[in-house]
Scaffold this active site. Structure first.
Site, PDB file in Angstrom:
ATOM      1  N   GLU A  59      11.298  12.898   8.676  1.00 45.50           N
ATOM      2  CA  GLU A  59      12.367  13.526   7.866  1.00 45.50           C
ATOM      3  C   GLU A  59      13.621  12.908   8.384  1.00 45.50           C
ATOM      4  OE1 GLU A  59      12.716  17.773   9.029  1.00 45.50           O
ATOM      5  OE2 GLU A  59      11.934  17.050  11.283  1.00 45.50           O
TER       6      GLU A  59
ATOM      7  N   ASP B 135      15.292  17.486   5.027  1.00 44.18           N
ATOM      8  CA  ASP B 135      15.992  16.878   6.008  1.00 44.18           C
ATOM      9  C   ASP B 135      15.940  15.305   5.245  1.00 44.18           C
ATOM     10  OD1 ASP B 135      17.176  18.288   7.854  1.00 44.18           O
ATOM     11  OD2 ASP B 135      15.300  18.886   8.858  1.00 44.18           O
TER      12      ASP B 135
ATOM     13  N   ARG C  50       6.453  27.015  10.774  1.00 45.70           N
ATOM     14  CA  ARG C  50       7.569  27.180  11.585  1.00 45.70           C
ATOM     15  C   ARG C  50       7.531  28.167  12.829  1.00 45.70           C
ATOM     16  NH1 ARG C  50       9.970  26.610   5.886  1.00 45.70           N
ATOM     17  NH2 ARG C  50      10.946  24.685   5.764  1.00 45.70           N
TER      18      ARG C  50
HETATM   19  C1  PEP Z   1      12.242  19.749   6.111  1.00 50.81           C
HETATM   20  O1  PEP Z   1      13.029  19.201   6.631  1.00 50.81           O
HETATM   21  O2  PEP Z   1      11.713  19.246   4.989  1.00 50.81           O
HETATM   22  C2  PEP Z   1      11.095  20.689   6.509  1.00 50.81           C
HETATM   23  C3  PEP Z   1      10.143  21.201   5.728  1.00 50.81           C
HETATM   24  O3  PEP Z   1      11.764  21.282   7.556  1.00 50.81           O
HETATM   25  P1  PEP Z   1      13.037  22.611   7.806  1.00 50.81           P
HETATM   26  O4  PEP Z   1      13.183  22.788   6.273  1.00 50.81           O
HETATM   27  O5  PEP Z   1      12.462  23.358   8.656  1.00 50.81           O
HETATM   28  O6  PEP Z   1      14.093  21.583   8.401  1.00 50.81           O
HETATM   29 MG    MG Z   2      13.213  19.733   8.790  1.00 49.75          MG
END
Ligand code: PEP
Ligand code: MG
Length: 576
Positions: free
Chosen positions: A433, A457, A298
Site C-alpha cells: 500500500e 492507501d 481489520r
Molecule cells: C487500503 O489501504 O487499501 C486498505 C484496505 O487498508 P485501510 O483502508 O484499512 O487503510
Molecule cells: Mg491501508
C-alpha cells in the site's frame, strides 16, 4: 418536476416518497453555572436515561432483527458508559464552572480532532459514533428529541433527504421503510454510501443545497447508478424510470445468483472473491456461504472503546470466533493498523504534523513489541481453528518485514513453551500500500506467501493526495495510470515468485477495473459484502486472454479520461 444531479454513491433504482430529515438544533453555547455539582448531576441523570433507552432499543432490535440490529446500540452503550470521556467532561465543568452541554461539546470536538483524517472507514465510524453519543446525551440533557426521523410520516417506501446522515440517524430509521438516501453533503466514500451499500439500497450524495426545495411526502425517483433524483416526476420521467428499474432488477437477480459459486473467467481462470470485515456489525451479519472467505479482517476495532490494550485472550476469542464462522475458508487477519492520525488515549501517541506519513501500523507495532507479540500470539492461537493467514500493513522495506517475521517466530516460541496449539506454517503476507512496497515487490515477494494490495492507501501515496481531503479528491483517482501500472508491477513480481496476490482496497470492486484486475492475474479480490455478487458476475463475463490485449493498450497511454473511456466501453460491451 425537479431533477437533481448528485454523485452516484450506491447503485440501484427505487421509486418512493421523500422524507426530509432535519436534526433538532442543540444549544452548545458556553454558559457559566453557579453550581457545578448540580450541572454534573443533571448530566449524569441524562446519561443514565440515555443508557436506559439504548438498552431498550438494543432489546427491541434484537427481537426484531437478531444480533445485527442490536450491535450498533450496544456499541453506543459502550461509549455512553465510558467513564474516561465523561470524567474529563466533569473535570471541565468543575474547573471552569461551565454548563455540561458546552463541556461535552469541547471533549467531543477534541476526540473528533484525534480521529481527523482517519483513513479507515470503521475507525471513522467509531469517531462518528462518539459524536453521535455526545450529541444524543446533550439532546437528552436539553430535553430535545433526537428520535425517529420517520416519525409522523406515512408510507413504506421512504427516501430520506438530509444534509448528511450519521449511523445514529439511520439506525433510528425504520429500515423496512428506508428505501434510499439522498444527501446534500458527502463523497462516494462517505458513511452514507458505506451504509447504503451494506443495506443494499441506492444512495446519491453531494447533491448540494436542496432540502428547502423538497417536501416530505413528495413522489421521488432515485437512480443510484446515474446519480439522478427526480422529485414530482411527470409521466414521461416515470416511464423512463420504469425501464431503468426493470434493468436494475434483472441485474440484481443475476448478481445474487453468482454469490455462492466460485468466480471464473470465460477462459477458466479462478478469482476468489472475499469480503472485508472488522466491525461488530459485519461480524454479526457475516454469511460464510455468500463469499469465498475474508480477505481483510481489520483488527483495530478490538482496540477501540477500551481503556487499555485488549488482552491476548480477548483478541483470541474474537479471531477464533471469526475463524470458526468462516467454515474452512481463508481468513486474512491484518495486524494492528493504528497510530498517527488514528490515536487512542491509552496508547499515548505523539502529536504529528503529517500523520499519514507518521508513526502508524507496523512502525508502531515494531516499536511496541509487547503489544505486537500479544496480538501475534492471539492470531496464532486462532489459527488452530481455521484457515487463518496473517498480514502486516504499511511495509516500506525488507527490514520491517523480516523483523515482523522474527517477532512472529518469537510469539510461536512462547506458545510452544506454553504448549498451545497453532498452525506452524501459517501463511504470512503483507499489504502492498506504499509506492516503496510496489517498487520492492520483487524482493518482498521472496519472503511472503501473499500480497494484498491496499489500494486505498496506495492511491493516496502514489498520487500524493489525501484520501480524506475533499479538495483533492479529483486527484485521488484509481484510474491514474501510475496507480494501474503500480498494481500491474506488483502482480508481475508476485507471479514471478509464485506468490498469491489480492486487492483489498475499494477499487477491488470498482466495476470498470475488475476486468483489468483479471488481466493482471489477480488471484483474489476482497470487497464489501453487498458487492460479492456483482464482482463475481463481472469476473464470469470476461475472458482474461482478451482483456490482456486491451490492458496493454490502456496502460501504455497517459490520459486518465481515455483510459476510463476504454474501460467503460469494455463494461458496456458486457452489458453493464
Ligand atoms: C487500503 O489501504 O487499501 C486498505 C484496505 O487498508 P485501510 O483502508 O484499512 O487503510
Ligand atoms: Mg491501508
Amino acid at each position: 418536476m425537479m431533477q437533481i444531479k448528485g454523485l452516484a454513491g450506491a447503485a440501484g433504482c427505487v421509486a418512493g416518497h421523500a422524507a426530509v430529515f432535519r436534526p433538532s438544533e442543540l444549544c452548545l453555547e458556553r454558559r457559566a453555572v453557579s453550581d457545578s455539582q448540580a450541572e454534573i448531576d443533571a448530566m449524569e441523570a441524562a446519561r443514565a436515561r440515555y443508557n436506559e433507552t439504548l438498552r431498550r432499543l438494543a432489546g427491541e432490535a434484537r427481537a426484531a432483527q437478531g444480533e445485527e440490529g442490536a450491535g450498533i446500540f450496544e456499541a453506543y452503550q459502550v461509549i455512553a458508559e465510558d467513564d474516561y470521556l465523561f470524567d474529563q467532561v466533569k473535570e471541565l465543568i468543575r474547573a471552569e464552572s461551565v454548563c455540561a452541554s458546552w463541556a461535552i461539546e469541547q471533549k467531543r470536538a477534541e476526540t473528533e480532532a484525534m480521529f481527523l483524517g482517519v483513513d479507515d472507514p470503521y475507525l471513522q465510524a467509531r469517531a462518528a459514533d462518539i459524536n453521535n453519543v455526545c450529541k444524543e446525551i446533550t439532546g437528552e440533557l436539553q430535553g430535545v428529541d433526537t428520535g425517529d426521523p420517520f416519525a409522523g410520516l406515512r408510507g413504506e417506501d421512504l427516501i430520506v433527504f438530509a444534509e448528511d446522515l450519521t449511523p445514529a440517524d439511520t439506525v433510528r430509521m425504520d429500515r423496512a421503510r428506508l428505501k434510499g438516501m439522498v444527501t446534500e453533503k458527502g463523497g462516494v466514500t462517505s458513511h452514507t454510501v458505506i451504509l447504503a451499500k451494506a443495506l443494499g439500497i441506492p444512495a446519491i450524495v453531494g447533491v448540494g443545497p436542496i432540502l428547502d426545495q423538497v417536501v416530505s411526502g413528495q413522489e421521488v425517483l432515485v437512480d443510484g447508478r446515474l446519480g439522478n433524483v427526480v422529485v414530482c416526476p411527470d409521466e414521461e420521467a416515470k416511464a423512463a424510470f420504469r425501464i431503468r428499474e426493470e434493468e436494475d432488477g434483472r441485474r440484481r437477480l443475476l448478481f445474487d445468483a453468482c454469490k455462492a459459486s466460485p468466480a471464473r473467467t470465460k477462459d477458466g481462470i479462478s478469482v476468489r472473491v472475499n469480503i472485508n470485515s472488522g466491525d461488530t456489525e459485519s461480524i454479526n451479519t457475516f454469511d460464510a456461504g455468500a463469499c469465498d472467505g475474508i480477505g481483510l479482517f481489520r483488527t483495530e476495532f478490538l482496540y477501540m472503546g477500551q481503556n487499555g490494550y485488549p488482552s491476548e485472550d480477548f483478541q483470541f476469542n474474537a479471531y477464533r470466533s471469526m475463524a470458526e464462522k468462516n467454515q474452512g475458508r481463508e481468513l486474512i487477519i491484518r495486524t494492528l493498523d493504528i497510530g498517527g492520525d488514528k490515536q487512542l488515549d491509552y496508547m499515548d501517541l505523539p502529536q504529528e504534523s503529517n500523520p499519514f506519513l507518521g508513526y502508524r501500523a507496523i512502525r508502531l507495532c515494531l516499536d511496541r513489541e509487547e503489544v505486537f507479540l500479544t496480538q501475534l500470539r492471539a492470531i496464532l492461537r486462532a489459527s488452530a481453528f481455521g484457515e487463518v493467514k496473517i498480514m502486516f500493513p504499511m511495509i516500506v522495506n525488507l527490514e520491517e518485514l523480516l523483523r515482523a517475521k522474527e517477532l512472529l517466530a518469537k510469539a510461536m516460541e512462547e506458545l510452544d513453551r506454553r504448549g498451545e496449539a497453532y498452525h506452524k506454517n501459517i501463511p504470512v503476507g503483507i499489504m502492498v500500500e506504499t509506492p516503496a512496497a510496489v517498487l520492492l515487490s520483487d524482493v518482498l515477494a521472496r519472503h511472503v506467501d501473499f500480497f494484498s494490495i491496499g489500494s486505498n492507501d496506495l492511491i493516496q501515496y502514489t498520487t500524493a493526495s489525501d484520501r480524506m481531503n475533499e479538495k483533492v479528491q479529483y486527484l485521488y483517482d484509481s484510474c491514474n495510470l501510475s496507480v494501474l501500472r503500480s498494481i500491474k508491477l506488483v502482480c508481475d513480481n508476485a507471479r514471478a515468485q509464485g506468490v498469491d496476490v489480492g486487492i483489498c482496497g475499494e477499487t477491488a470492486s470498482e466495476p470498470r477495473l475488475i476486468p483489468l484486475w483479471c488481466a493482471m492475474g489477480v488471484n483474489e479480490l476482497s470487497v464489501a459484502p453487498a458487492l460479492v455478487g456483482r464482482t463475481k458476475y463481472i469476473i464470469n463475463q470476461i475472458s482474461e486472454a482478451d482483456m490482456a490485449q486491451e490492458m496493454e493498450a490502456i496502460l501504455s497511454q497517459g490520459s486518465i479520461p481515455s483510459a476510463r473511456e476504454q474501460l467503460d466501453k469494455i463494461l458496456q460491451e458486457l452489458g453493464l
